[in-house]
Design a protein around this motif. Structure first.
Motif, PDB file in Angstrom:
ATOM      1  N   PRO A 108       0.833  -1.209   0.000  1.00 50.83           N
ATOM      2  CA  PRO A 108       0.000   0.000   0.000  1.00 50.83           C
ATOM      3  C   PRO A 108       0.872   1.266   0.000  1.00 50.83           C
ATOM      4  O   PRO A 108       1.976   1.272   0.529  1.00 50.83           O
ATOM      5  CB  PRO A 108      -0.784  -0.094   1.299  1.00 50.83           C
ATOM      6  CG  PRO A 108      -0.663  -1.494   1.749  1.00 50.83           C
ATOM      7  CD  PRO A 108       0.595  -2.037   1.170  1.00 50.83           C
ATOM      8  N   LYS A 109       0.320   2.297  -0.591  1.00 53.88           N
ATOM      9  CA  LYS A 109       1.030   3.566  -0.669  1.00 53.88           C
ATOM     10  C   LYS A 109       0.086   4.675  -0.248  1.00 53.88           C
ATOM     11  O   LYS A 109      -1.071   4.694  -0.647  1.00 53.88           O
ATOM     12  CB  LYS A 109       1.519   3.800  -2.093  1.00 53.88           C
ATOM     13  CG  LYS A 109       2.490   4.931  -2.242  1.00 53.88           C
ATOM     14  CD  LYS A 109       2.957   5.015  -3.690  1.00 53.88           C
ATOM     15  CE  LYS A 109       4.445   5.143  -3.714  1.00 53.88           C
ATOM     16  NZ  LYS A 109       4.986   5.251  -5.058  1.00 53.88           N
ATOM     17  N   ALA A 110       0.576   5.600   0.537  1.00 55.24           N
ATOM     18  CA  ALA A 110      -0.197   6.771   0.940  1.00 55.24           C
ATOM     19  C   ALA A 110       0.450   8.010   0.339  1.00 55.24           C
ATOM     20  O   ALA A 110       1.668   8.066   0.177  1.00 55.24           O
ATOM     21  CB  ALA A 110      -0.228   6.885   2.465  1.00 55.24           C
ATOM     22  N   TYR A 111      -0.366   8.976  -0.014  1.00 55.10           N
ATOM     23  CA  TYR A 111       0.127  10.236  -0.565  1.00 55.10           C
ATOM     24  C   TYR A 111      -0.226  11.377   0.380  1.00 55.10           C
ATOM     25  O   TYR A 111      -1.349  11.465   0.863  1.00 55.10           O
ATOM     26  CB  TYR A 111      -0.510  10.529  -1.924  1.00 55.10           C
ATOM     27  CG  TYR A 111       0.073   9.721  -3.048  1.00 55.10           C
ATOM     28  CD1 TYR A 111       1.056  10.261  -3.865  1.00 55.10           C
ATOM     29  CD2 TYR A 111      -0.355   8.423  -3.291  1.00 55.10           C
ATOM     30  CE1 TYR A 111       1.608   9.512  -4.894  1.00 55.10           C
ATOM     31  CE2 TYR A 111       0.191   7.677  -4.325  1.00 55.10           C
ATOM     32  CZ  TYR A 111       1.170   8.225  -5.118  1.00 55.10           C
ATOM     33  OH  TYR A 111       1.706   7.491  -6.139  1.00 55.10           O
ATOM     34  N   LEU A 112       0.728  12.233   0.597  1.00 54.89           N
ATOM     35  CA  LEU A 112       0.497  13.477   1.312  1.00 54.89           C
ATOM     36  C   LEU A 112      -0.249  14.392   0.358  1.00 54.89           C
ATOM     37  O   LEU A 112       0.086  14.459  -0.825  1.00 54.89           O
ATOM     38  CB  LEU A 112       1.843  14.085   1.702  1.00 54.89           C
ATOM     39  CG  LEU A 112       1.837  15.422   2.412  1.00 54.89           C
ATOM     40  CD1 LEU A 112       1.211  15.278   3.789  1.00 54.89           C
ATOM     41  CD2 LEU A 112       3.271  15.933   2.553  1.00 54.89           C
ATOM     42  N   THR A 113      -1.275  15.090   0.825  1.00 53.19           N
ATOM     43  CA  THR A 113      -1.966  16.046  -0.037  1.00 53.19           C
ATOM     44  C   THR A 113      -1.660  17.458   0.447  1.00 53.19           C
ATOM     45  O   THR A 113      -1.639  17.726   1.651  1.00 53.19           O
ATOM     46  CB  THR A 113      -3.492  15.811  -0.066  1.00 53.19           C
ATOM     47  OG1 THR A 113      -4.031  15.936   1.241  1.00 53.19           O
ATOM     48  CG2 THR A 113      -3.821  14.446  -0.635  1.00 53.19           C
ATOM     49  N   ILE A 114      -1.424  18.324  -0.509  1.00 52.24           N
ATOM     50  CA  ILE A 114      -1.057  19.706  -0.214  1.00 52.24           C
ATOM     51  C   ILE A 114      -1.988  20.606  -1.011  1.00 52.24           C
ATOM     52  O   ILE A 114      -2.075  20.502  -2.242  1.00 52.24           O
ATOM     53  CB  ILE A 114       0.417  19.959  -0.605  1.00 52.24           C
ATOM     54  CG1 ILE A 114       1.311  19.008   0.183  1.00 52.24           C
ATOM     55  CG2 ILE A 114       0.793  21.416  -0.377  1.00 52.24           C
ATOM     56  CD1 ILE A 114       2.666  18.799  -0.400  1.00 52.24           C
TER      57      ILE A 114
END
Length: 83
Positions: free
Chosen positions: A2-8
């Motif tokens: 699994p991969k998580a992305y930081l959102t900006i």
């Protein structure tokens, strides 16, 4: 894996290049939600983010609340940013 992305939100800003360098050096993936009006004023950090493999999202052109205006205006704001 699994991969998580930081959102900006509200990119690009005067610190976007620094942020891209920080995240890139640490292999932290991110999705930058960019405003069209800010891209027009400062496109280079967004281009650089794309070149470094970051994802770019549409945060509308002027970032006005969609709940406070007609759907037709919201759609136009999204399309203006996309252009």
């Amino acid at each position: 894996m699994p991969k998580a992305y930081l959102t900006i939100d509200d990119s690009p800003s005067e610190r976007t290049d620094d942020l891209i360098d920080f995240l890139s050096a640490r292999y932290i993936p991110a999705l930058l939600f960019c405003r069209g009006d800010q891209i027009e004023q400062n496109p280079n950090p967004v281009i650089r983010a794309i070149q470094k493999g970051f994802l770019i999202g549409n945060h509308t052109y002027a970032h006005q609340r969609a709940s406070e205006k007609p759907l037709k205006e919201t759609k136009a704001d999204i399309l203006k940013c996309e252009a």
